[in-house]
Each structure stands twice: as structure tokens, then as C-alpha cells.
Design a protein around this motif. Structure first.
Motif, mmCIF file in Angstrom:
data_model
loop_
_atom_site.group_PDB
_atom_site.id
_atom_site.type_symbol
_atom_site.label_atom_id
_atom_site.label_comp_id
_atom_site.label_asym_id
_atom_site.label_seq_id
_atom_site.Cartn_x
_atom_site.Cartn_y
_atom_site.Cartn_z
ATOM 1 N N MET A 1 0.692 -1.256 -0.084
ATOM 2 C CA MET A 1 0.070 -0.018 0.045
ATOM 3 C C MET A 1 0.773 1.246 0.132
ATOM 4 O O MET A 1 1.826 1.214 0.773
ATOM 5 C CB MET A 1 -0.870 -0.072 1.442
ATOM 6 N N ILE A 2 0.389 2.046 -0.851
ATOM 7 C CA ILE A 2 1.392 3.485 -0.920
ATOM 8 C C ILE A 2 0.818 4.423 0.136
ATOM 9 O O ILE A 2 -0.224 4.694 0.472
ATOM 10 C CB ILE A 2 1.139 4.063 -2.231
ATOM 11 N N ILE A 3 1.723 5.050 1.008
ATOM 12 C CA ILE A 3 1.350 5.702 1.989
ATOM 13 C C ILE A 3 1.150 7.332 1.432
ATOM 14 O O ILE A 3 2.289 7.736 0.931
ATOM 15 C CB ILE A 3 2.200 5.703 3.181
ATOM 16 N N PRO A 4 0.253 7.984 1.772
ATOM 17 C CA PRO A 4 0.028 8.997 0.885
ATOM 18 C C PRO A 4 1.142 10.224 1.123
ATOM 19 O O PRO A 4 1.556 10.874 0.255
ATOM 20 C CB PRO A 4 -1.277 9.848 1.574
ATOM 21 N N HIS A 5 1.739 10.433 2.155
ATOM 22 C CA HIS A 5 2.813 11.363 2.604
ATOM 23 C C HIS A 5 4.084 11.045 1.962
ATOM 24 O O HIS A 5 4.753 11.682 1.469
ATOM 25 C CB HIS A 5 2.970 11.723 3.923
ATOM 26 N N ARG A 6 4.241 9.665 1.670
ATOM 27 C CA ARG A 6 5.643 9.134 0.878
ATOM 28 C C ARG A 6 5.217 9.365 -0.484
ATOM 29 O O ARG A 6 6.192 9.806 -1.312
ATOM 30 C CB ARG A 6 5.604 7.613 1.215
ATOM 31 N N LEU A 7 4.085 9.207 -1.196
ATOM 32 C CA LEU A 7 4.005 9.691 -2.461
ATOM 33 C C LEU A 7 4.017 11.236 -2.657
ATOM 34 O O LEU A 7 4.466 11.497 -3.579
ATOM 35 C CB LEU A 7 2.282 9.386 -2.711
ATOM 36 N N ALA A 8 3.372 12.137 -1.610
ATOM 37 C CA ALA A 8 3.675 13.307 -1.805
ATOM 38 C C ALA A 8 5.157 13.859 -1.913
ATOM 39 O O ALA A 8 5.661 14.652 -2.498
ATOM 40 C CB ALA A 8 2.946 14.174 -0.718
ATOM 41 N N GLU A 9 5.901 13.291 -0.983
ATOM 42 C CA GLU A 9 7.297 13.492 -0.819
ATOM 43 C C GLU A 9 8.216 13.091 -2.291
ATOM 44 O O GLU A 9 9.069 13.903 -2.638
ATOM 45 C CB GLU A 9 8.020 12.457 0.273
ATOM 46 N N ALA A 10 7.740 12.043 -2.714
ATOM 47 C CA ALA A 10 8.466 11.488 -4.054
ATOM 48 C C ALA A 10 8.121 12.404 -4.936
ATOM 49 O O ALA A 10 9.005 12.783 -5.854
ATOM 50 C CB ALA A 10 7.896 10.176 -4.381
ATOM 51 N N ILE A 11 6.807 12.753 -4.961
ATOM 52 C CA ILE A 11 6.538 13.871 -6.187
ATOM 53 C C ILE A 11 7.303 15.040 -6.082
ATOM 54 O O ILE A 11 7.845 15.790 -6.970
ATOM 55 C CB ILE A 11 4.920 14.032 -6.334
ATOM 56 N N LEU A 12 7.331 15.611 -4.844
ATOM 57 C CA LEU A 12 7.704 17.104 -4.819
ATOM 58 C C LEU A 12 9.485 16.997 -4.963
ATOM 59 O O LEU A 12 10.068 17.792 -5.195
ATOM 60 C CB LEU A 12 7.392 17.398 -3.180
ATOM 61 N N ALA A 13 9.765 15.750 -4.588
ATOM 62 C CA ALA A 13 11.439 15.564 -4.829
ATOM 63 C C ALA A 13 11.839 15.428 -6.059
ATOM 64 O O ALA A 13 13.195 15.207 -6.389
ATOM 65 C CB ALA A 13 11.886 14.499 -3.811
ATOM 66 N N THR A 14 11.215 15.251 -7.035
ATOM 67 C CA THR A 14 11.410 15.001 -8.334
ATOM 68 C C THR A 14 12.354 15.803 -9.147
ATOM 69 O O THR A 14 12.158 16.978 -8.740
ATOM 70 C CB THR A 14 9.991 14.789 -9.211
ATOM 71 N N ALA A 15 13.401 15.381 -9.709
ATOM 72 C CA ALA A 15 14.071 16.308 -10.565
ATOM 73 C C ALA A 15 13.499 16.531 -11.945
ATOM 74 O O ALA A 15 14.338 17.209 -12.835
ATOM 75 C CB ALA A 15 15.524 15.692 -10.526
ATOM 76 N N SER A 16 12.659 15.847 -12.342
ATOM 77 C CA SER A 16 12.093 15.752 -13.793
ATOM 78 C C SER A 16 11.228 17.204 -14.207
ATOM 79 O O SER A 16 11.712 17.901 -15.002
ATOM 80 C CB SER A 16 11.194 14.744 -14.115
ATOM 81 N N ASP A 17 10.569 17.499 -13.324
ATOM 82 C CA ASP A 17 9.678 18.841 -13.497
ATOM 83 C C ASP A 17 9.935 19.692 -12.513
ATOM 84 O O ASP A 17 10.158 19.253 -11.516
ATOM 85 C CB ASP A 17 8.048 18.486 -13.601
ATOM 86 N N ALA A 18 9.695 20.942 -12.776
ATOM 87 C CA ALA A 18 9.986 21.967 -11.631
ATOM 88 C C ALA A 18 8.648 22.113 -10.897
ATOM 89 O O ALA A 18 7.571 22.055 -11.532
ATOM 90 C CB ALA A 18 10.191 23.350 -12.139
ATOM 91 N N ILE A 19 8.579 22.339 -9.437
ATOM 92 C CA ILE A 19 7.429 22.541 -8.911
ATOM 93 C C ILE A 19 7.896 23.688 -7.982
ATOM 94 O O ILE A 19 8.828 23.688 -7.068
ATOM 95 C CB ILE A 19 7.013 21.244 -7.886
ATOM 96 N N ILE A 20 7.045 24.558 -8.131
ATOM 97 C CA ILE A 20 7.255 26.224 -7.427
ATOM 98 C C ILE A 20 6.124 26.412 -6.845
ATOM 99 O O ILE A 20 4.912 26.773 -7.519
ATOM 100 C CB ILE A 20 7.723 27.105 -8.549
#
Length: 144
Positions: A1-20
Motif C-alpha cells: 500500500m502506498i502511504i500518501p505522505h510518501r507519495l507526496a514526498e516522492a512527487i515533490l522531490a522529483t528532478a524531472s519537473d519544476a514544482i514552485i
């Protein structure tokens, strides 16, 4: 099961797209590794700075007029899922072509509190498209 806060951390830490993310004054409050890769500024350099950091001089008046209107009204001309294309600046002063989606952040009273944008550098694709359009125009001129 994917834990929501882990999913958010992974998305926000990506180096592919800029999140500002910004506050309602347009001050950068979040800058992920993708933003560092694309724009060249570290998170320490960007967080606390104005969006002027990446908005070209000639577009700032238009950018701020729209940004402030959205912060006051809570309404944007851009719908959910609209992909916007704009020029942007990098740390070394280069202009790049960026495509992005933007979402309005709201506070506990449901009033505008800032924005979050997900951006991608599409400079290569933009230049290839311009080159192809020029070549097609040249061919069309040659046939007339």
C-alpha cells in the motif's frame, strides 16, 4: 500500500519537473530539485525571492497584473488542466520556453493564499517546431 505522505514526498522531490509554490505576494515558498535543474538556482537562492527571479523583464508587468488579480478575486482565466506556455529566465540569463499548469492555493477561509505551478522546459521542442514552420513556409514560397 502506498502511504500518501510518501507519495507526496516522492512527487515533490522529483528532478524531472519544476514544482514552485508562492505565497499571495508572489514570494517563492517552495522550490524542488526539478526547479533547480531547469532554472539553475538552488532552493536556498530561490525560496524567499520574488517570481521575478524567473520572469523576463518584458513580461513582468503583465505577469504581476494577472497574478494580483487572481489573488484578489480567486478567479483565473485558466481552467484546470490548461497548459500554459511562456518564456522564462535561468540563473545564467538564458531564456527558455516553459510549459506549466498552475493551481491556486487557498487558506482555511477558502481565500487565495498563493499558487503552485508544475513546469517543464520545452525549449528544444519549441525550437524544433519553429524550425519546421520556417522550412514549411520556405517550401510554400518556393512552390508559388
Amino acid at each position: 500500500m502506498i502511504i500518501p505522505h510518501r507519495l507526496a514526498e516522492a512527487i515533490l522531490a522529483t528532478a524531472s519537473d519544476a514544482i514552485i509554490a508562492t505565497d499571495r505576494a508572489g514570494t517563492i515558498t517552495f522550490w524542488n530539485p526539478g526547479a533547480s535543474r531547469i532554472f539553475g538556482f538552488t532552493a536556498d537562492e530561490a525560496v524567499g525571492s520574488s517570481l521575478d527571479l524567473i520572469v523576463p523583464d518584458n513580461l513582468r508587468a503583465r505577469h504581476w497584473a494577472g497574478f494580483l488579480r487572481v489573488m484578489e478575486t480567486g478567479e483565473s482565466h485558466y481552467g484546470h488542466g490548461d497548459l500554459l506556455s511562456v518564456p522564462a529566465l535561468t540563473k545564467d540569463g538564458r531564456r527558455i520556453s516553459a510549459e506549466f499548469t498552475i493551481t491556486l492555493l487557498k487558506d482555511e477561509q477558502n481565500d487565495p493564499a498563493g499558487t503552485v505551478a508544475i513546469l517543464r522546459d520545452v525549449t528544444k521542442q519549441f525550437e524544433q517546431s519553429r524550425k519546421m514552420k520556417r522550412q514549411i513556409a520556405e517550401l510554400a514560397r518556393g512552390q508559388s
